[in-house]
Design a protein around this motif. Structure first.
Motif, PDB file in Angstrom:
ATOM      1  N   THR A   1      -6.700   0.696   5.971  1.00  0.00           N
ATOM      2  CA  THR A   1      -6.524   2.123   6.253  1.00  0.00           C
ATOM      3  C   THR A   1      -5.290   2.420   7.111  1.00  0.00           C
ATOM      4  O   THR A   1      -4.775   3.526   7.080  1.00  0.00           O
ATOM      5  N   ALA A   2      -4.854   1.424   7.881  1.00  0.00           N
ATOM      6  CA  ALA A   2      -3.711   1.690   8.774  1.00  0.00           C
ATOM      7  C   ALA A   2      -2.937   0.416   9.037  1.00  0.00           C
ATOM      8  O   ALA A   2      -3.479  -0.693   8.982  1.00  0.00           O
ATOM      9  N   TRP A   3      -1.638   0.605   9.327  1.00  0.00           N
ATOM     10  CA  TRP A   3      -0.776  -0.512   9.712  1.00  0.00           C
ATOM     11  C   TRP A   3      -0.758  -0.626  11.229  1.00  0.00           C
ATOM     12  O   TRP A   3      -0.693   0.372  11.938  1.00  0.00           O
ATOM     13  N   THR A   4      -0.786  -1.864  11.719  1.00  0.00           N
ATOM     14  CA  THR A   4      -0.710  -2.092  13.162  1.00  0.00           C
ATOM     15  C   THR A   4       0.413  -3.086  13.454  1.00  0.00           C
ATOM     16  O   THR A   4       0.367  -4.228  12.979  1.00  0.00           O
ATOM     17  N   PRO A   5       1.436  -2.680  14.211  1.00  0.00           N
ATOM     18  CA  PRO A   5       2.487  -3.635  14.586  1.00  0.00           C
ATOM     19  C   PRO A   5       1.927  -4.687  15.545  1.00  0.00           C
ATOM     20  O   PRO A   5       1.129  -4.376  16.433  1.00  0.00           O
ATOM     21  N   LEU A   6       2.348  -5.926  15.361  1.00  0.00           N
ATOM     22  CA  LEU A   6       1.883  -7.032  16.201  1.00  0.00           C
ATOM     23  C   LEU A   6       3.059  -7.622  16.977  1.00  0.00           C
ATOM     24  O   LEU A   6       4.213  -7.522  16.540  1.00  0.00           O
ATOM     25  N   SER A   7       2.733  -8.228  18.085  1.00  0.00           N
ATOM     26  CA  SER A   7       3.768  -8.888  18.888  1.00  0.00           C
ATOM     27  C   SER A   7       4.354 -10.048  18.077  1.00  0.00           C
ATOM     28  O   SER A   7       3.635 -10.970  17.697  1.00  0.00           O
ATOM     29  N   THR A   8       5.646  -9.989  17.814  1.00  0.00           N
ATOM     30  CA  THR A   8       6.278 -10.896  16.847  1.00  0.00           C
ATOM     31  C   THR A   8       7.315 -11.789  17.513  1.00  0.00           C
ATOM     32  O   THR A   8       8.119 -11.320  18.317  1.00  0.00           O
TER      33      THR A   8
ATOM     34  N   ALA B   1       2.973  -7.792   6.618  1.00  0.00           N
ATOM     35  CA  ALA B   1       4.332  -7.614   6.079  1.00  0.00           C
ATOM     36  C   ALA B   1       5.326  -7.575   7.226  1.00  0.00           C
ATOM     37  O   ALA B   1       4.987  -7.155   8.342  1.00  0.00           O
ATOM     38  N   ALA B   2       6.529  -8.042   6.964  1.00  0.00           N
ATOM     39  CA  ALA B   2       7.620  -7.885   7.922  1.00  0.00           C
ATOM     40  C   ALA B   2       8.157  -6.470   7.791  1.00  0.00           C
ATOM     41  O   ALA B   2       8.425  -6.000   6.686  1.00  0.00           O
ATOM     42  N   VAL B   3       8.259  -5.792   8.920  1.00  0.00           N
ATOM     43  CA  VAL B   3       8.681  -4.394   8.912  1.00  0.00           C
ATOM     44  C   VAL B   3       9.967  -4.277   9.715  1.00  0.00           C
ATOM     45  O   VAL B   3      10.024  -4.653  10.891  1.00  0.00           O
ATOM     46  N   SER B   4      10.987  -3.789   9.040  1.00  0.00           N
ATOM     47  CA  SER B   4      12.272  -3.632   9.699  1.00  0.00           C
ATOM     48  C   SER B   4      12.302  -2.300  10.430  1.00  0.00           C
ATOM     49  O   SER B   4      12.004  -1.263   9.836  1.00  0.00           O
ATOM     50  N   PRO B   5      12.647  -2.286  11.706  1.00  0.00           N
ATOM     51  CA  PRO B   5      12.718  -1.014  12.428  1.00  0.00           C
ATOM     52  C   PRO B   5      13.788  -0.133  11.806  1.00  0.00           C
ATOM     53  O   PRO B   5      14.851  -0.621  11.437  1.00  0.00           O
ATOM     54  N   GLY B   6      13.490   1.129  11.679  1.00  0.00           N
ATOM     55  CA  GLY B   6      14.454   2.043  11.084  1.00  0.00           C
ATOM     56  C   GLY B   6      14.492   1.881   9.582  1.00  0.00           C
ATOM     57  O   GLY B   6      13.467   1.785   8.928  1.00  0.00           O
ATOM     58  N   GLY B   7      15.723   1.791   9.052  1.00  0.00           N
ATOM     59  CA  GLY B   7      15.915   1.791   7.609  1.00  0.00           C
ATOM     60  C   GLY B   7      15.352   0.572   6.919  1.00  0.00           C
ATOM     61  O   GLY B   7      14.435   0.652   6.134  1.00  0.00           O
ATOM     62  N   GLY B   8      15.874  -0.589   7.258  1.00  0.00           N
ATOM     63  CA  GLY B   8      15.415  -1.814   6.626  1.00  0.00           C
ATOM     64  C   GLY B   8      15.877  -1.915   5.196  1.00  0.00           C
ATOM     65  O   GLY B   8      16.578  -1.044   4.675  1.00  0.00           O
ATOM     66  N   LYS B   9      15.503  -2.996   4.565  1.00  0.00           N
ATOM     67  CA  LYS B   9      15.903  -3.240   3.187  1.00  0.00           C
ATOM     68  C   LYS B   9      14.654  -3.580   2.383  1.00  0.00           C
ATOM     69  O   LYS B   9      13.808  -4.319   2.845  1.00  0.00           O
ATOM     70  N   ALA B  10      14.566  -3.060   1.201  1.00  0.00           N
ATOM     71  CA  ALA B  10      13.409  -3.354   0.372  1.00  0.00           C
ATOM     72  C   ALA B  10      13.607  -4.633  -0.417  1.00  0.00           C
ATOM     73  O   ALA B  10      12.675  -5.219  -0.895  1.00  0.00           O
TER      74      ALA B  10
ATOM     75  N   PRO C   1       0.836  -1.201   0.000  1.00  0.00           N
ATOM     76  CA  PRO C   1       0.000   0.000   0.000  1.00  0.00           C
ATOM     77  C   PRO C   1       0.875   1.257   0.000  1.00  0.00           C
ATOM     78  O   PRO C   1       2.033   1.212   0.430  1.00  0.00           O
ATOM     79  N   SER C   2       0.300   2.343  -0.476  1.00  0.00           N
ATOM     80  CA  SER C   2       1.094   3.576  -0.499  1.00  0.00           C
ATOM     81  C   SER C   2       1.362   4.085   0.908  1.00  0.00           C
ATOM     82  O   SER C   2       2.375   4.740   1.152  1.00  0.00           O
ATOM     83  N   LEU C   3       0.473   3.741   1.830  1.00  0.00           N
ATOM     84  CA  LEU C   3       0.670   4.168   3.211  1.00  0.00           C
ATOM     85  C   LEU C   3       1.796   3.346   3.850  1.00  0.00           C
ATOM     86  O   LEU C   3       1.781   2.115   3.780  1.00  0.00           O
ATOM     87  N   LYS C   4       2.760   4.010   4.451  1.00  0.00           N
ATOM     88  CA  LYS C   4       3.904   3.326   5.039  1.00  0.00           C
ATOM     89  C   LYS C   4       3.601   2.928   6.488  1.00  0.00           C
ATOM     90  O   LYS C   4       2.881   3.637   7.198  1.00  0.00           O
ATOM     91  N   PRO C   5       4.184   1.833   6.951  1.00  0.00           N
ATOM     92  CA  PRO C   5       4.012   1.467   8.367  1.00  0.00           C
ATOM     93  C   PRO C   5       4.645   2.533   9.266  1.00  0.00           C
ATOM     94  O   PRO C   5       5.626   3.171   8.874  1.00  0.00           O
ATOM     95  N   PRO C   6       4.090   2.709  10.455  1.00  0.00           N
ATOM     96  CA  PRO C   6       4.618   3.755  11.345  1.00  0.00           C
ATOM     97  C   PRO C   6       5.923   3.356  12.029  1.00  0.00           C
ATOM     98  O   PRO C   6       6.613   4.209  12.588  1.00  0.00           O
TER      99      PRO C   6
END
Lengths: 182, 234
Positions: free
Chosen positions: B158-165, B185-194, B102-107
């Motif tokens: 409409t929004a991303w929600t981080p889950l306990s992983t 999706a797996a979300v890398s804290p900070g920069g991350g890699k695409a 989605p165009s909306l990025k995770p927080p």
């Protein structure tokens, strides 16, 4: 004993450094880890004894138990052998090497070192906890109860058989099942 | 400790193993350890493409405990379901599909790898959700790295929600429980890699690490020798 523990811990750290960022999937890291563990065991004075058929048989039964408890809980339907490919052919000896090295270092050298000062029970506890703890960085905290139970079984095989062969055979069989069975 | 007590230890361990396997979510972790076989991560838009997965469950009195997983090694996306997760009065199709982010990025960071849509449809095409929060689904996604460990986020449209992983082991796989389906999706804290890091020759790094390994082994061997000599001294 302290140096044995330090050596094993250093081997685990080395494995993490070589295999980063995906240590569990890194075959070079597995090879380095296994060689480091064997070096630790040899430096600690561990030497292979004469292999006994009874110990091998106990190991095969132990491996069957490790795999069997998994099959009992997950069901055998759909179970089949993985297709043989180059990846599996390379993976198989490396996994076997890592399993044997872990047994030689943990239930060979370390078990003997702890037992000589504190007895079998202490050796069983130390080796079981270490075995489980060293797998957490690879497989997550969720693997802790499973590896504690598996480590206890392998330690029991070590006590029953009086050597490393039985737990090594069981360990190799159980690990290979993870790749060979679908 | 006698051999008899050793057999007692073996028996206790077998009971413990049976119980642990009984209560572990199916499929995680794999049997004990062993180097896992991990193919390169397949990114949406690249070749080969990441695989979707779909399984249709026939009408049943109770939805069965089951799993659906994509075909890579290890699977890049999996869903594990307990008995009764969905209403199964008509056939139920559970699907996993890689979709455009989605165009909306995770927080909480940057998406690494693919976004996967997990859905369950009944025979009339109605979207299903788990029947109650007491029978959540287990979503397992493969990330690109374990360090830093990614967090799995859920996108509800409409929004991303981080889950306990939780780290699920082989091949940088991570697991969450969720009472809702949707996009994950797996979300890398900070920069991350695409995308996965390109393969480099890496010889200098391998050589340096090899030299360090050799040095470490020598140091340990020397320490052992010193300790044994000290212990041998009366």
């Amino acid at each position: 004993m302290a140096l044995c523990l330090t050596g094993i811990a250093a081997a685990a750290v080395l494995r993490g450094a070589v295999g980063a960022p995906d240590t569990a999937a890194s075959m070079p890291a597995g090879i380095v880890f296994a060689l480091a563990l064997l070096a630790v065991a040899i430096a600690a004075g561990w030497r292979p004894g004469r292999p006994r058929v009874a110990a091998a048989a106990i190991g095969i039964a132990g491996g069957g138990a490790l795999i069997g408890t998994w099959l009992l809980s997950h069901g055998a339907p759909g179970l089949q052998l993985s297709p043989i490919n180059a990846g599996l052919a390379l993976w198989t000896p490396i996994v076997a090497l890592v399993a044997i090295a872990e047994e030689v270092a943990i239930r060979g050298a370390l078990f003997t070192a702890v037992r000589s000062g504190h007895g079998d029970s202490a050796a069983l506890v130390v080796t079981t906890v270490l075995f489980a703890a060293m797998h957490v960085p690879l497989y997550g905290i969720g693997s802790l109860p499973l590896d504690l139970a598996a480590g206890l079984l392998l330690g029991g095989l070590r006590i029953v058989s009086g050597g490393v062969l039985a737990p090594a055979v069981a360990h190799v069989l159980a690990d290979l099942a993870g790749g060979w069975l679908l | 400790m006698t051999a008899r007590r050793g057999w007692g230890v073996v028996f206790v361990a077998l009971v413990a193993l049976t119980l642990v396997w009984r209560f572990l979510p199916s499929g995680s972790p794999p049997i004990y350890d062993g180097e896992c076989i991990a193919d390169p991560y397949e990114t949406l838009g690249s070749s080969p493409a990441p695989m979707p997965a779909s399984t249709t469950f026939p009408v049943a009195a109770t939805f069965p405990a089951s799993e659906v997983l994509t075909g890579e090694t290890p699977p890049q996306a999996q869903i594990l379901m307990e008995t009764g997760t969905f209403t199964n009065s008509t056939r139920v199709t559970v699907s996993i599909a890689p979709v455009a982010a989605p165009s909306l990025k995770p927080p909480n960071g940057t998406i690494e790898g693919n976004v996967y849509r997990f859905s369950a449809l009944n025979a009339s095409g109605t979207e299903l959700e788990p029947t109650s929060a007491s029978v959540p689904v287990y979503i397992i996604l493969r990330g690109l790295t374990s360090s830093p460990a990614p967090v799995i986020d859920r996108f509800n449209g409409t929004a991303w929600t981080p889950l306990s992983t939780l780290n699920a082991g082989c091949g940088n796989t991570f697991e969450v429980t969720s009472s809702k389906l949707g996009e994950f999706a797996a979300v890398s804290p900070g920069g991350g890699k695409a995308a996965p890091p390109p393969s480099s020759g890496g010889f200098p790094a391998v050589a340096i690490i090899g030299a360090l390994a050799l040095l470490l082994i020598i140091v340990v061997a020397v320490l052992f020798t010193l300790e044994r000599r000290r212990n041998a001294t009366p």
